[in-house]
Scaffold this motif. Structure first.
Motif, PDB file in Angstrom:
ATOM      1  N   MET A 229     -13.414  -3.642  -5.923  1.00  0.00           N
ATOM      2  CA  MET A 229     -12.592  -3.556  -4.722  1.00  0.00           C
ATOM      3  C   MET A 229     -11.223  -4.208  -4.915  1.00  0.00           C
ATOM      4  O   MET A 229     -10.233  -3.776  -4.304  1.00  0.00           O
ATOM      5  CB  MET A 229     -13.326  -4.171  -3.539  1.00  0.00           C
ATOM      6  CG  MET A 229     -14.410  -3.266  -2.961  1.00  0.00           C
ATOM      7  SD  MET A 229     -13.772  -1.693  -2.272  1.00  0.00           S
ATOM      8  CE  MET A 229     -14.062  -0.537  -3.644  1.00  0.00           C
ATOM      9  N   ALA A 230     -11.120  -5.211  -5.777  1.00  0.00           N
ATOM     10  CA  ALA A 230      -9.806  -5.763  -6.090  1.00  0.00           C
ATOM     11  C   ALA A 230      -8.960  -4.718  -6.812  1.00  0.00           C
ATOM     12  O   ALA A 230      -7.749  -4.591  -6.566  1.00  0.00           O
ATOM     13  CB  ALA A 230      -9.947  -7.018  -6.938  1.00  0.00           C
ATOM     14  N   ARG A 231      -9.583  -3.957  -7.689  1.00  0.00           N
ATOM     15  CA  ARG A 231      -8.867  -2.878  -8.376  1.00  0.00           C
ATOM     16  C   ARG A 231      -8.471  -1.789  -7.376  1.00  0.00           C
ATOM     17  O   ARG A 231      -7.362  -1.232  -7.459  1.00  0.00           O
ATOM     18  CB  ARG A 231      -9.743  -2.288  -9.485  1.00  0.00           C
ATOM     19  CG  ARG A 231      -9.088  -1.157 -10.264  1.00  0.00           C
ATOM     20  CD  ARG A 231      -9.914  -0.754 -11.480  1.00  0.00           C
ATOM     21  NE  ARG A 231      -9.374   0.416 -12.156  1.00  0.00           N
ATOM     22  CZ  ARG A 231      -8.338   0.400 -12.984  1.00  0.00           C
ATOM     23  NH1 ARG A 231      -7.720  -0.759 -13.238  1.00  0.00           N
ATOM     24  NH2 ARG A 231      -7.904   1.497 -13.555  1.00  0.00           N
ATOM     25  N   TRP A 232      -9.346  -1.459  -6.446  1.00  0.00           N
ATOM     26  CA  TRP A 232      -9.022  -0.479  -5.416  1.00  0.00           C
ATOM     27  C   TRP A 232      -7.838  -0.944  -4.577  1.00  0.00           C
ATOM     28  O   TRP A 232      -6.920  -0.166  -4.282  1.00  0.00           O
ATOM     29  CB  TRP A 232     -10.238  -0.218  -4.546  1.00  0.00           C
ATOM     30  CG  TRP A 232      -9.991   0.708  -3.392  1.00  0.00           C
ATOM     31  CD1 TRP A 232     -10.034   0.403  -2.059  1.00  0.00           C
ATOM     32  CD2 TRP A 232      -9.662   2.105  -3.468  1.00  0.00           C
ATOM     33  NE1 TRP A 232      -9.752   1.510  -1.300  1.00  0.00           N
ATOM     34  CE2 TRP A 232      -9.522   2.569  -2.139  1.00  0.00           C
ATOM     35  CE3 TRP A 232      -9.479   2.988  -4.526  1.00  0.00           C
ATOM     36  CZ2 TRP A 232      -9.195   3.889  -1.843  1.00  0.00           C
ATOM     37  CZ3 TRP A 232      -9.155   4.320  -4.235  1.00  0.00           C
ATOM     38  CH2 TRP A 232      -9.017   4.751  -2.905  1.00  0.00           C
ATOM     39  N   ALA A 233      -7.843  -2.219  -4.201  1.00  0.00           N
ATOM     40  CA  ALA A 233      -6.723  -2.757  -3.426  1.00  0.00           C
ATOM     41  C   ALA A 233      -5.425  -2.674  -4.219  1.00  0.00           C
ATOM     42  O   ALA A 233      -4.365  -2.346  -3.668  1.00  0.00           O
ATOM     43  CB  ALA A 233      -7.013  -4.205  -3.032  1.00  0.00           C
ATOM     44  N   ALA A 234      -5.483  -2.958  -5.513  1.00  0.00           N
ATOM     45  CA  ALA A 234      -4.294  -2.855  -6.360  1.00  0.00           C
ATOM     46  C   ALA A 234      -3.796  -1.415  -6.420  1.00  0.00           C
ATOM     47  O   ALA A 234      -2.582  -1.163  -6.421  1.00  0.00           O
ATOM     48  CB  ALA A 234      -4.604  -3.378  -7.754  1.00  0.00           C
ATOM     49  N   PHE A 235      -4.724  -0.464  -6.464  1.00  0.00           N
ATOM     50  CA  PHE A 235      -4.343   0.945  -6.450  1.00  0.00           C
ATOM     51  C   PHE A 235      -3.619   1.309  -5.158  1.00  0.00           C
ATOM     52  O   PHE A 235      -2.604   2.017  -5.179  1.00  0.00           O
ATOM     53  CB  PHE A 235      -5.588   1.818  -6.633  1.00  0.00           C
ATOM     54  CG  PHE A 235      -5.365   3.274  -6.326  1.00  0.00           C
ATOM     55  CD1 PHE A 235      -4.704   4.088  -7.220  1.00  0.00           C
ATOM     56  CD2 PHE A 235      -5.821   3.818  -5.133  1.00  0.00           C
ATOM     57  CE1 PHE A 235      -4.492   5.438  -6.936  1.00  0.00           C
ATOM     58  CE2 PHE A 235      -5.617   5.160  -4.841  1.00  0.00           C
ATOM     59  CZ  PHE A 235      -4.948   5.974  -5.749  1.00  0.00           C
ATOM     60  N   LEU A 236      -4.119   0.843  -4.023  1.00  0.00           N
ATOM     61  CA  LEU A 236      -3.476   1.153  -2.745  1.00  0.00           C
ATOM     62  C   LEU A 236      -2.063   0.594  -2.679  1.00  0.00           C
ATOM     63  O   LEU A 236      -1.178   1.186  -2.061  1.00  0.00           O
ATOM     64  CB  LEU A 236      -4.311   0.599  -1.595  1.00  0.00           C
ATOM     65  CG  LEU A 236      -5.699   1.212  -1.396  1.00  0.00           C
ATOM     66  CD1 LEU A 236      -6.430   0.500  -0.264  1.00  0.00           C
ATOM     67  CD2 LEU A 236      -5.623   2.716  -1.137  1.00  0.00           C
ATOM     68  N   ALA A 237      -1.837  -0.554  -3.321  1.00  0.00           N
ATOM     69  CA  ALA A 237      -0.521  -1.189  -3.289  1.00  0.00           C
ATOM     70  C   ALA A 237       0.417  -0.628  -4.350  1.00  0.00           C
ATOM     71  O   ALA A 237       1.624  -0.496  -4.116  1.00  0.00           O
ATOM     72  CB  ALA A 237      -0.672  -2.699  -3.479  1.00  0.00           C
ATOM     73  N   ASP A 238      -0.107  -0.305  -5.519  1.00  0.00           N
ATOM     74  CA  ASP A 238       0.738   0.073  -6.646  1.00  0.00           C
ATOM     75  C   ASP A 238       0.035   1.131  -7.494  1.00  0.00           C
ATOM     76  O   ASP A 238      -0.401   0.863  -8.616  1.00  0.00           O
ATOM     77  CB  ASP A 238       1.058  -1.168  -7.483  1.00  0.00           C
ATOM     78  CG  ASP A 238       2.014  -0.889  -8.631  1.00  0.00           C
ATOM     79  OD1 ASP A 238       2.589   0.221  -8.683  1.00  0.00           O
ATOM     80  OD2 ASP A 238       2.183  -1.781  -9.489  1.00  0.00           O
ATOM     81  N   PRO A 239      -0.093   2.352  -6.979  1.00  0.00           N
ATOM     82  CA  PRO A 239      -0.838   3.379  -7.707  1.00  0.00           C
ATOM     83  C   PRO A 239      -0.224   3.739  -9.047  1.00  0.00           C
ATOM     84  O   PRO A 239      -0.935   4.123  -9.976  1.00  0.00           O
ATOM     85  CB  PRO A 239      -0.830   4.569  -6.749  1.00  0.00           C
ATOM     86  CG  PRO A 239       0.355   4.339  -5.866  1.00  0.00           C
ATOM     87  CD  PRO A 239       0.434   2.854  -5.699  1.00  0.00           C
ATOM     88  N   LYS A 313       2.992  -6.546 -10.520  1.00  0.00           N
ATOM     89  CA  LYS A 313       2.507  -5.183 -10.341  1.00  0.00           C
ATOM     90  C   LYS A 313       0.992  -5.194 -10.161  1.00  0.00           C
ATOM     91  O   LYS A 313       0.298  -6.077 -10.644  1.00  0.00           O
ATOM     92  CB  LYS A 313       2.878  -4.321 -11.549  1.00  0.00           C
ATOM     93  CG  LYS A 313       4.371  -4.076 -11.700  1.00  0.00           C
ATOM     94  CD  LYS A 313       4.647  -3.173 -12.892  1.00  0.00           C
ATOM     95  CE  LYS A 313       6.145  -2.880 -13.020  1.00  0.00           C
ATOM     96  NZ  LYS A 313       6.422  -2.003 -14.186  1.00  0.00           N
ATOM     97  N   ALA A 314       0.510  -4.184  -9.444  1.00  0.00           N
ATOM     98  CA  ALA A 314      -0.934  -3.942  -9.298  1.00  0.00           C
ATOM     99  C   ALA A 314      -1.678  -5.181  -8.818  1.00  0.00           C
ATOM    100  O   ALA A 314      -2.645  -5.608  -9.429  1.00  0.00           O
ATOM    101  CB  ALA A 314      -1.528  -3.442 -10.618  1.00  0.00           C
ATOM    102  N   MET A 315      -1.227  -5.734  -7.690  1.00  0.00           N
ATOM    103  CA  MET A 315      -1.857  -6.949  -7.167  1.00  0.00           C
ATOM    104  C   MET A 315      -2.770  -6.600  -5.995  1.00  0.00           C
ATOM    105  O   MET A 315      -2.330  -6.028  -4.998  1.00  0.00           O
ATOM    106  CB  MET A 315      -0.807  -7.951  -6.721  1.00  0.00           C
ATOM    107  CG  MET A 315      -1.393  -9.318  -6.414  1.00  0.00           C
ATOM    108  SD  MET A 315      -0.151 -10.570  -6.079  1.00  0.00           S
ATOM    109  CE  MET A 315      -1.093 -12.052  -6.465  1.00  0.00           C
ATOM    110  N   GLY A 316      -4.042  -6.928  -6.119  1.00  0.00           N
ATOM    111  CA  GLY A 316      -5.002  -6.665  -5.061  1.00  0.00           C
ATOM    112  C   GLY A 316      -6.078  -7.723  -5.038  1.00  0.00           C
ATOM    113  O   GLY A 316      -6.393  -8.337  -6.061  1.00  0.00           O
ATOM    114  N   CYS A 317      -6.656  -7.923  -3.867  1.00  0.00           N
ATOM    115  CA  CYS A 317      -7.676  -8.956  -3.698  1.00  0.00           C
ATOM    116  C   CYS A 317      -8.797  -8.425  -2.815  1.00  0.00           C
ATOM    117  O   CYS A 317      -8.541  -7.686  -1.850  1.00  0.00           O
ATOM    118  CB  CYS A 317      -7.062 -10.209  -3.068  1.00  0.00           C
ATOM    119  SG  CYS A 317      -8.197 -11.612  -2.933  1.00  0.00           S
TER     120      CYS A 317
END
Length: 456
Positions: A229-239, A313-317
């Motif tokens: 889900m952290a990777r998914w969040a990073a995708f939503l922010a910086d695909p 880049k690609a920051m998600g939590c």
């Protein structure tokens, strides 16, 4: 472990202890550092709590379903203004549009017919559709924000019909496999945490019943790990960084999804809703984008970070919890993201000279006036740009690209007046003496609308 890792772990452990969460897993993804993760507590069953433990993510599922809908749009299978009845055989409410269902502005009631959260009698697809005749439109369509699990469920099933499969099959094929989300699925699997209701007045934690949400699955059903889900969040922010080949979705489409379509409160504009995504302003041109989730025994908060000084880049939590009562879960990912940027900002790349400005545009660089406002035109990163002379340093510039067959007419592709044209006017020698941007005249000196130049 770095000092920042220890701070993040301490924040996570503090929430687990003070909010009394049986199992809490957090992960932070960024392009320039290894994945950070922390798991505290126990699963409540005979499996260990670790990076492979699955939690129910509840309504975070909606962000996945929303991406599936936009994939269909980009593939020409639907339009956002299409009525849902064009893509799903519904006996009622077929005129509600895809865009309004995605943004929770359709006015459809929150849940399917019946007391599904009381008796957990969740309908299958045939019954869900048949009972739409008993479902209310509680507000006029387009009036305001009104959250609806039912609306997102209908969109998920429409996606399945358009792709020739079920929503779950399309999810696995179109998102989970391309992004490598191997710990994510519609079933808990053998390594899932048990969900609990923690008693308000004692330390007793009572397990919640296992539930399958049937036809409401596109809004609620998915299980996942904190790392996925952290990777998914990073995708939503910086695909562009997470999915550079756009195998899942084009960056421009994610830009569209993140644009707020409505606010969730008419007097406190602290949260917006785009196309299936929650957008939370953090100040200083920083936004967190993602979704929260709640199901019996579980809470989840999954957000990516965009903008601001120091954001990599690609920051998600993601923060996933096996408690249905720990409200602090909702704030923790935002605190972890802010702390990681403040204490360990992205490295500052060295500046290096670029290519020269093309001769056709070199003469227009510098300051221009439009009525009483001054703009600065410049050439950076291979494109013409414009900023207000007094704009804050963090405000994004307008960026232009010339039309293929008319180099003196440029399209604004981002920033101020996006979509509008910039037209250049030259004198006999080829010097740009005047420009029109969105039809407003720009000149080297201030002019009134009748073109009187009081500095002449």
């Amino acid at each position: 472990m770095t000092d920042v890792d220890r701070r993040l772990a301490r924040m996570t452990r503090e929430v687990q202890a003070t909010a009394r969460v049986p199992a809490l897993a957090a992960a932070l993804h960024r392009a320039d550092r290894p994945l950070w993760s922390c798991a505290v507590g126990g699963t409540g069953n005979d499996t260990p709590l670790d990076a492979d433990t699955r939690f129910r993510i509840g309504s975070v599922t909606k962000s996945l379903t929303a991406v599936l809908v936009l994939q269909c749009r980009d593939d020409g299978l639907l339009e956002l203004d299409d009525p849902i009845g064009r893509h799903l055989d519904v006996p009622e409410h077929g005129d509600l549009t895809v865009a309004r269902l995605l943004s929770h502005t359709a006015g459809l009631q929150r849940e399917p017919h019946g007391d599904v959260w009381d008796n957990l009698d969740v309908p299958g697809l045939d019954r869900l559709l048949a009972e739409l005749t008993r479902v209310e439109r509680v507000l006029p369509s387009g009036r305001r924000f009104h959250y609806s699990n039912l609306g997102l469920s209908l969109l998920g099933h429409a996606v399945g019909r358009l792709r020739g499969g079920t929503w779950a099959e399309v999810l696995a094929e179109k998102i989970l496999a391309p992004l490598g989300l191997s710990g994510t699925g519609v079933e808990p699997g053998p390594r899932a945490a048990t969900g609990f209701l923690v008693d308000a007045y004692s330390d007793e934690a009572r397990p919640e019943p296992a539930t399958d949400f049937g036809a409401v699955a596109p809004a609620t059903q998915v299980w996942s790990t904190a790392g996925d889900m952290a990777r998914w969040a990073a995708f939503l922010a910086d695909p562009a960084s997470v999915d550079p080949d756009a195998a899942v979705l084009r960056p421009e489409t994610l830009d569209e999804m993140r644009w707020p379509r409505t606010v969730t409160d008419e007097t406190s504009w602290g949260a917006g809703f785009g196309l299936g995504l929650i957008v939370l302003p953090q100040g200083e041109r920083v936004v967190h984008v993602g979704h929260d989730g709640a199901m019996p025994g579980f809470l989840a908060a999954v957000y990516g970070r965009r903008g601001g000084a120091g954001t990599p880049k690609a920051m998600g939590c993601a923060v996933l919890a096996s408690s249905g009562t720990a409200a602090a879960i909702g704030e923790l990912p935002h605190r972890l993201l802010a702390t990681a940027v403040a204490d360990d900002p992205a490295d500052i790349p060295a500046w290096s000279p670029g290519e020269p400005t093309p001769a056709a545009y070199r003469g227009l660089l510098g300051r221009w006036w439009s009525e009483g406002f001054e703009f600065v035109f410049s050439w950076h990163d291979g494109a013409l740009r414009a900023r207000g002379a007094d704009s804050p340093a963090g405000a994004p510039p307008a960026v232009f690209t010339p039309l293929a067959d008319r180099p003196d007419v440029l399209r604004t592709i981002s920033g101020r007046e996006v979509g509008e044209l910039l037209r250049l006017t030259r004198d006999e020698s080829g010097t740009v003496i005047r420009m029109h941007w969105a039809t407003y005249r720009l000149t080297r000196r201030q002019e009134t609308f009748d073109r009187y130049d009081f500095r002449a």
